[in-house]
Design an enzyme around this catalytic site. Structure first.
Site, PDB file in Angstrom:
ATOM      1  N   ASP A  32       7.997 -13.865 -19.913  1.00 30.90           N
ATOM      2  CA  ASP A  32       7.071 -13.927 -18.752  1.00 30.90           C
ATOM      3  C   ASP A  32       5.687 -13.583 -19.294  1.00 30.90           C
ATOM      4  O   ASP A  32       4.674 -14.008 -18.756  1.00 30.90           O
ATOM      5  CB  ASP A  32       7.337 -12.820 -17.722  1.00 30.90           C
ATOM      6  CG  ASP A  32       8.763 -12.690 -17.299  1.00 30.90           C
ATOM      7  OD1 ASP A  32       9.453 -13.708 -17.162  1.00 30.90           O
ATOM      8  OD2 ASP A  32       9.174 -11.536 -17.084  1.00 30.90           O
TER       9      ASP A  32
ATOM     10  N   ASP B 138      12.976  -6.273  -7.655  1.00 31.19           N
ATOM     11  CA  ASP B 138      13.303  -7.506  -8.363  1.00 31.19           C
ATOM     12  C   ASP B 138      13.541  -8.574  -7.304  1.00 31.19           C
ATOM     13  O   ASP B 138      14.692  -8.862  -6.940  1.00 31.19           O
ATOM     14  CB  ASP B 138      14.536  -7.315  -9.245  1.00 31.19           C
ATOM     15  CG  ASP B 138      14.765  -8.542 -10.112  1.00 31.19           C
ATOM     16  OD1 ASP B 138      15.825  -8.639 -10.754  1.00 31.19           O
ATOM     17  OD2 ASP B 138      13.880  -9.425 -10.130  1.00 31.19           O
TER      18      ASP B 138
ATOM     19  N   HIS C 154      22.959  -8.262  -6.264  1.00 30.12           N
ATOM     20  CA  HIS C 154      24.097  -8.562  -7.135  1.00 30.12           C
ATOM     21  C   HIS C 154      25.372  -7.875  -6.654  1.00 30.12           C
ATOM     22  O   HIS C 154      26.452  -8.480  -6.650  1.00 30.12           O
ATOM     23  CB  HIS C 154      23.789  -8.166  -8.577  1.00 30.12           C
ATOM     24  CG  HIS C 154      22.621  -8.900  -9.146  1.00 30.12           C
ATOM     25  ND1 HIS C 154      22.137  -8.666 -10.417  1.00 30.12           N
ATOM     26  CD2 HIS C 154      21.823  -9.869  -8.620  1.00 30.12           C
ATOM     27  CE1 HIS C 154      21.105  -9.452 -10.631  1.00 30.12           C
ATOM     28  NE2 HIS C 154      20.887 -10.192  -9.560  1.00 30.12           N
TER      29      HIS C 154
ATOM     30  N   HIS D 154       9.830  -9.654 -18.841  1.00 28.27           N
ATOM     31  CA  HIS D 154      10.652 -10.247 -19.891  1.00 28.27           C
ATOM     32  C   HIS D 154       9.663 -10.637 -20.980  1.00 28.27           C
ATOM     33  O   HIS D 154       8.504 -10.960 -20.681  1.00 28.27           O
ATOM     34  CB  HIS D 154      11.345 -11.532 -19.426  1.00 28.27           C
ATOM     35  CG  HIS D 154      12.296 -11.392 -18.304  1.00 28.27           C
ATOM     36  ND1 HIS D 154      11.902 -11.381 -16.974  1.00 28.27           N
ATOM     37  CD2 HIS D 154      13.634 -11.279 -18.287  1.00 28.27           C
ATOM     38  CE1 HIS D 154      12.973 -11.280 -16.200  1.00 28.27           C
ATOM     39  NE2 HIS D 154      14.030 -11.202 -16.969  1.00 28.27           N
TER      40      HIS D 154
ATOM     41  N   ASP E 171      22.049 -15.683  -5.196  1.00 31.66           N
ATOM     42  CA  ASP E 171      21.178 -14.511  -5.390  1.00 31.66           C
ATOM     43  C   ASP E 171      19.798 -14.790  -4.782  1.00 31.66           C
ATOM     44  O   ASP E 171      18.969 -15.467  -5.360  1.00 31.66           O
ATOM     45  CB  ASP E 171      21.045 -14.278  -6.901  1.00 31.66           C
ATOM     46  CG  ASP E 171      20.270 -13.015  -7.223  1.00 31.66           C
ATOM     47  OD1 ASP E 171      19.998 -12.806  -8.419  1.00 31.66           O
ATOM     48  OD2 ASP E 171      19.933 -12.244  -6.302  1.00 31.66           O
TER      49      ASP E 171
ATOM     50  N   GLU F 201      22.465  -4.296 -16.400  1.00 34.36           N
ATOM     51  CA  GLU F 201      22.432  -4.849 -15.040  1.00 34.36           C
ATOM     52  C   GLU F 201      23.571  -5.843 -14.858  1.00 34.36           C
ATOM     53  O   GLU F 201      23.691  -6.803 -15.623  1.00 34.36           O
ATOM     54  CB  GLU F 201      21.100  -5.544 -14.785  1.00 34.36           C
ATOM     55  CG  GLU F 201      21.020  -6.164 -13.397  1.00 34.36           C
ATOM     56  CD  GLU F 201      19.661  -6.731 -13.096  1.00 34.36           C
ATOM     57  OE1 GLU F 201      18.698  -6.388 -13.800  1.00 34.36           O
ATOM     58  OE2 GLU F 201      19.556  -7.521 -12.152  1.00 34.36           O
TER      59      GLU F 201
ATOM     60  N   MET G 259       9.275  -0.508 -17.761  1.00 37.89           N
ATOM     61  CA  MET G 259      10.476  -1.220 -18.179  1.00 37.89           C
ATOM     62  C   MET G 259      10.122  -2.559 -18.784  1.00 37.89           C
ATOM     63  O   MET G 259       9.162  -3.215 -18.374  1.00 37.89           O
ATOM     64  CB  MET G 259      11.395  -1.396 -16.962  1.00 37.89           C
ATOM     65  CG  MET G 259      12.713  -2.124 -17.233  1.00 37.89           C
ATOM     66  SD  MET G 259      12.604  -3.923 -17.063  1.00 37.89           S
ATOM     67  CE  MET G 259      12.845  -4.113 -15.311  1.00 37.89           C
TER      68      MET G 259
ATOM     69  N   LYS H   5      25.958  -8.600 -12.619  1.00 32.53           N
ATOM     70  CA  LYS H   5      25.904  -9.650 -11.586  1.00 32.53           C
ATOM     71  C   LYS H   5      27.222 -10.417 -11.675  1.00 32.53           C
ATOM     72  O   LYS H   5      27.698 -10.687 -12.776  1.00 32.53           O
ATOM     73  CB  LYS H   5      24.706 -10.579 -11.825  1.00 32.53           C
ATOM     74  CG  LYS H   5      24.473 -11.575 -10.693  1.00 32.53           C
ATOM     75  CD  LYS H   5      23.227 -12.434 -10.958  1.00 32.53           C
ATOM     76  CE  LYS H   5      22.958 -13.410  -9.827  1.00 32.53           C
ATOM     77  NZ  LYS H   5      21.779 -14.280 -10.143  1.00 32.53           N
TER      78      LYS H   5
ATOM     79  N   ASP I 187      17.339 -12.593  -3.806  1.00 31.53           N
ATOM     80  CA  ASP I 187      16.191 -11.774  -4.226  1.00 31.53           C
ATOM     81  C   ASP I 187      15.142 -11.692  -3.117  1.00 31.53           C
ATOM     82  O   ASP I 187      13.942 -11.850  -3.361  1.00 31.53           O
ATOM     83  CB  ASP I 187      15.565 -12.327  -5.518  1.00 31.53           C
ATOM     84  CG  ASP I 187      16.493 -12.176  -6.714  1.00 31.53           C
ATOM     85  OD1 ASP I 187      16.305 -12.929  -7.701  1.00 31.53           O
ATOM     86  OD2 ASP I 187      17.394 -11.331  -6.678  1.00 31.53           O
TER      87      ASP I 187
ATOM     88  N   ASP J 171      17.097  -2.150  -9.225  1.00 27.85           N
ATOM     89  CA  ASP J 171      16.453  -3.386  -8.759  1.00 27.85           C
ATOM     90  C   ASP J 171      16.653  -3.495  -7.257  1.00 27.85           C
ATOM     91  O   ASP J 171      17.772  -3.707  -6.788  1.00 27.85           O
ATOM     92  CB  ASP J 171      17.070  -4.608  -9.458  1.00 27.85           C
ATOM     93  CG  ASP J 171      16.471  -4.864 -10.819  1.00 27.85           C
ATOM     94  OD1 ASP J 171      16.870  -5.853 -11.474  1.00 27.85           O
ATOM     95  OD2 ASP J 171      15.604  -4.070 -11.244  1.00 27.85           O
TER      96      ASP J 171
ATOM     97  N   GLU K 250      21.477  -3.804  -9.142  1.00 27.56           N
ATOM     98  CA  GLU K 250      20.620  -4.579  -8.229  1.00 27.56           C
ATOM     99  C   GLU K 250      21.322  -4.783  -6.897  1.00 27.56           C
ATOM    100  O   GLU K 250      22.494  -5.167  -6.863  1.00 27.56           O
ATOM    101  CB  GLU K 250      20.239  -5.928  -8.821  1.00 27.56           C
ATOM    102  CG  GLU K 250      19.438  -6.775  -7.822  1.00 27.56           C
ATOM    103  CD  GLU K 250      18.889  -8.069  -8.374  1.00 27.56           C
ATOM    104  OE1 GLU K 250      18.351  -8.076  -9.501  1.00 27.56           O
ATOM    105  OE2 GLU K 250      19.029  -9.084  -7.683  1.00 27.56           O
TER     106      GLU K 250
END
Ligand code: DIG
Ligand code: MN
Ligand code: MN
Length: 388
Positions: free
Chosen positions: A58, A288, A221, A55, A256, A182, A89, A184, A258, A246, A218
């Protein structure tokens, strides 16, 4: 014994936010000290990843000065050069900053929507600068807690306006970049717009440049929505829109999580890997996910290695399934064509319809046939458990 060593051709990638997660959760602060983007690239290089994603924030903190940003980029680029990792990406963080508390592209406040456009354009520039070819949009805050606040049609219209605007931005700048949406169903909003991959697939057809827009499904999700993930990506692939993915894992009916890939539902993960490998999916295998909050950075490396190792083990088991004589004989029997009805199926004709309507079917005899799925599934379980 296969070593299951990740190689660049496997295209395993991780986001900076995954291996860089400091373990914060809604009920506790960080348990690991933050690492810089460059340090995370070296960590990913050490475990054998192919690429790193980010991102905007980040990578470059939202309030970084231009000089600070240049220093971070310089160190990051050196780390990429030293490790050989690539950036397939990039994406925008349109969820964390308080300004997005009521969404970004679908916020009721036009100033927020305009700021989100600006942030996304700058983040697209940042992704392109390091070679990203896929740009993900995850609308984590695009939704509601109370539907008194927003007209759902207006929410879709605003989302569409944003993606059309940003598609034009990419075209205007001649960027070699495609978008991947994406889905969710909820979290962090009570309900998130466009909650599943299927909703996203339909939405893409309403955009001005649908050819520029694909999907980034994902695992967690779709599982949150109670959906068979492999069926969802099969539909995405069938539509030519599975451009990124993902990978992680998830207990049903939970937030979620992950989780490390394949650490919860190994059978679903097997069918997912088998699908990707059977169709020759060419994109990134992006994890992810993040390590348990209990871990230090050695544990984070174990997490990353585990994601890739499990994928490679399941890839080997998928090949074993495809080569298993008893399984393949069963599948050949189960899926055999029937020459007595073949003339009636396929493309319609009035002659076919007329003769099919006149045909007699012995429903009892047809229904009495045993399909041997129990044997087929047990053979699958034997392969997964290593007893075959
Ligand atoms: C969360 O599942 C989302 C965000 O982390 C990001 O925008 C996207 C990229 O994989 N996944
Ligand atoms: Mn997730
Ligand atoms: Mn994701």
């Amino acid at each position: 014994m296969t070593a299951y060593t990740p190689e660049p051709e496997h295209k395993f990638t991780f986001g900076l936010w995954t291996v860089g997660s400091t373990g914060r959760d809604p009920f506790g602060g960080p348990v690991r000290n933050p690492k810089t983007p460059a340090e995370l690239v070296y960590l990913l290089g050490e475990v054998g990843a192919y690429g790193v994603n980010y991102h905007d924030n980040d990578f470059i903190p939202i309030d970084a000065s231009p000089a600070e940003a240049e220093a971070i980029k310089r160190d990051f680029r050196k780390a990429l050069d030293d490790t050989g990792l690539v950036v397939p990406m990039a994406t925008t963080n349109l969820a964390f900053d308080p300004i997005f508390k009521d969404g970004a592209f679908t916020s009721n406040d036009p100033k927020v929507r305009a700021f989100a456009f600006q942030k996304a354009m700058k983040a697209i520039d940042l992704g392109v600068e390091f070679g990203a070819k896929i740009y993900v949009f995850w609308g984590g805050r695009e939704g509601t807690e109370t539907d008194s606040s927003k007209n759902a049609m207006e929410g879709l219209r605003r989302y569409r306006e944003a993606l059309n605007y940003l598609s034009e931005y990419v075209l205007d700048n001649g960027y070699d970049l495609k978008f991947a949406l994406e889905a969710k169903p909820n979290e962090p909003r009570g309900d998130i717009y466009l909650p599943t991959t299927g909703h996203m697939l339909a939405f893409i057809n309403t955009l001005d440049h649908p050819d520029m827009v694909g999907l980034n499904p994902e695992v967690a999700h779709e599982h949150m929505a109670g959906i068979n993930f492999m069926h969802g990506i099969a539909q995405a692939w069938d539509a030519g829109k599975l451009w990124h993915i993902d990978l992680n894992d998830q207990y049903p009916g939970r937030y979620d999580q992950d989780l490390r890939f394949g650490s919860r539902d190994i059978k679903a993960a097997f069918y997912l890997v088998k699908f990707l490998e059977d169709v020759g999916y060419p994109g990134s295998r992006h994890f992810d996910a993040h390590a348990y909050r209990t871990e230090d950075y050695e544990g984070v490396k174990d997490f990353a290695r585990g994601c890739m190792r499990t994928y490679l083990i399941l890839k080997e088991k998928a090949a074993q399934f495809n080569a298993d004589p008893e399984i393949q004989a069963l599948l050949a029997e189960i899926t055999a064509e029937d020459p007595t009805v073949a003339p009636f199926l396929g493309k319609y004709s009035s002659e076919k319809a007329k003769s099919l309507k006149a045909r007699h079917f012995d429903r009892t005899a047809i229904a009495s046939r045993g399909l041997k799925y129990e044997r087929l599934d047990q053979l699958t379980i034997d392969i997964l458990l290593g007893t075959r």
